[in-house]
Design a protein around this motif. Structure first.
Motif, PDB file in Angstrom:
ATOM      1  N   THR A   1       0.579  -1.486  -0.100  1.00  0.00           N
ATOM      2  CA  THR A   1       0.176  -0.115  -0.195  1.00  0.00           C
ATOM      3  C   THR A   1       0.583   1.308  -0.122  1.00  0.00           C
ATOM      4  O   THR A   1      -0.044   2.707  -0.524  1.00  0.00           O
ATOM      5  CB  THR A   1      -0.908  -0.155   1.215  1.00  0.00           C
TER       6      THR A   1
ATOM      7  N   ASP B   1       4.004   4.295  -3.940  1.00  0.00           N
ATOM      8  CA  ASP B   1       3.183   5.230  -5.296  1.00  0.00           C
ATOM      9  C   ASP B   1       2.514   4.242  -6.433  1.00  0.00           C
ATOM     10  O   ASP B   1       2.592   3.489  -7.529  1.00  0.00           O
ATOM     11  CB  ASP B   1       4.048   6.326  -5.286  1.00  0.00           C
ATOM     12  N   SER B   2       1.345   5.855  -6.653  1.00  0.00           N
ATOM     13  CA  SER B   2       0.222   4.537  -7.600  1.00  0.00           C
ATOM     14  C   SER B   2       0.765   5.165  -8.860  1.00  0.00           C
ATOM     15  O   SER B   2       0.052   4.575  -9.925  1.00  0.00           O
ATOM     16  CB  SER B   2      -1.406   5.945  -7.796  1.00  0.00           C
TER      17      SER B   2
ATOM     18  N   TYR C   1       2.423   1.989 -11.071  1.00  0.00           N
ATOM     19  CA  TYR C   1       0.738   0.800 -11.595  1.00  0.00           C
ATOM     20  C   TYR C   1       0.680   1.626 -13.079  1.00  0.00           C
ATOM     21  O   TYR C   1       0.274   0.979 -13.765  1.00  0.00           O
ATOM     22  CB  TYR C   1       0.132   0.930 -11.187  1.00  0.00           C
ATOM     23  N   GLU C   2       0.615   3.200 -12.967  1.00  0.00           N
ATOM     24  CA  GLU C   2       0.897   4.311 -14.059  1.00  0.00           C
ATOM     25  C   GLU C   2       0.836   3.986 -15.422  1.00  0.00           C
ATOM     26  O   GLU C   2       0.353   3.973 -16.100  1.00  0.00           O
ATOM     27  CB  GLU C   2      -0.093   5.300 -14.041  1.00  0.00           C
TER      28      GLU C   2
END
Length: 286
Positions: free
Chosen positions: A175, A178-179, A182-183
């Motif tokens: 969690t 950092d998103s 994934y992007e």
């Protein structure tokens, strides 16, 4: 300037005192008494005889092998199983909070209580596990009475209990990624497995290292679960260093049991410290 240094040094005194009293002095004392034959009143110096006896008798030396098997198997299984459970519990599922609580539950129960429960569940004729296997036409084994199977049965229970805290550590690591990673992977057309392999696994390496270290040290010094389930039996099949130390001490062989403690300390040190240095060099920071 010197007064300031002296003043700040005094803040170290409480911590150093505790470290000296509860670690250094017991360690030196144990090393000394491992070279003696002693009771509560007197001692006789015997050199390395306790260590020769320990490694010379199969009933004692087999505990070193069992300890290594136990520690490495429980550590490896916890890492693998907990990682995939954590992946599942961080995905987009509605009941993930309930499932996280359910997974963490075994960690709330003491190892002794779990050992007693599973000892009953694994009973060859009255246990629920064999009864369930019999219901589908499978003859269940003697989980804790078979010398070839007993150690692995205890390992399975230890993994079931310990995978909970390992899963929580992995969830925290996953969690925190950092998103944007994934992007970027999505834009590049990465599959789910490629994302896990090239993004998640490297970036949770700190969590992986923590789990490996904690579970390995815990496995090397495990006692309570094994004692509750088998007491080191059948024969010496599940005896580990800590159970042998306890048995020798209970039998009045204090020098031999102290030598076992020293062997356990050395074994943990020569495995844990190099492993920690190796794992730290491989960490990837988010």
């Amino acid at each position: 300037m010197n007064k300031k240094k002296v003043y700040s040094t005094w803040f170290l005194v409480p911590a150093l005192t505790i470290f000296l009293v509860f670690f250094i002095i017991p360690m030196v004392t144990s090393l000394f008494f491992s070279l003696t034959v002693w009771d509560l009143k007197s001692f006789t110096f015997c050199g390395l005889d306790n260590f020769k006896t320990f490694f010379g008798e199969r009933s004692l030396s087999i505990s070193v092998r069992n300890t290594l098997i136990y520690a490495f198997m429980t550590s490896g299984l916890k890492v693998v199983i907990a990682f995939f459970i954590a992946l599942f519990l961080t995905s987009k599922i509605r009941t993930k909070n309930f499932l996280r609580a359910l997974v963490f539950f075994p960690n709330l129960v003491s190892a002794v209580a779990i050992g007693i429960v599973f000892k009953a569940l694994m009973h060859p004729s009255k246990g629920l596990i064999n009864a369930a296997l019999e219901a589908i036409g499978i003859a269940g084994p003697n989980w804790l009475g078979d010398t070839n199977l007993a150690l692995f049965s205890v390992i399975a229970v230890d993994v079931w209990k310990g995978v909970s805290i390992s899963t929580v550590i992995f969830i925290a690591g996953i969690t925190s990624i950092d998103s944007s990673y994934y992007e970027a992977a999505s834009i590049d057309g990465a599959t789910r497995w490629q994302t896990i392999r090239h993004i998640v696994m490297p970036l949770v390496r700190t969590s992986t290292n923590t789990i490996i270290t904690l579970s390995l040290i815990g496995g090397l010094r495990c006692f309570d679960l094994i004692w509750a389930m088998t007491k080191g039996g059948p024969g010496f099949a599940t005896d580990v260093l800590s159970s042998v130390v306890y048995k020798q001490y209970a039998s009045g062989f204090y020098g031999l049991s102290t030598a076992g403690n020293v062997i356990m300390f050395i074994l943990i040190a020569i495995i844990a410290f190099p492993l920690q240095r190796f794992l730290n060099r491989r960490e990837v920071y988010n």
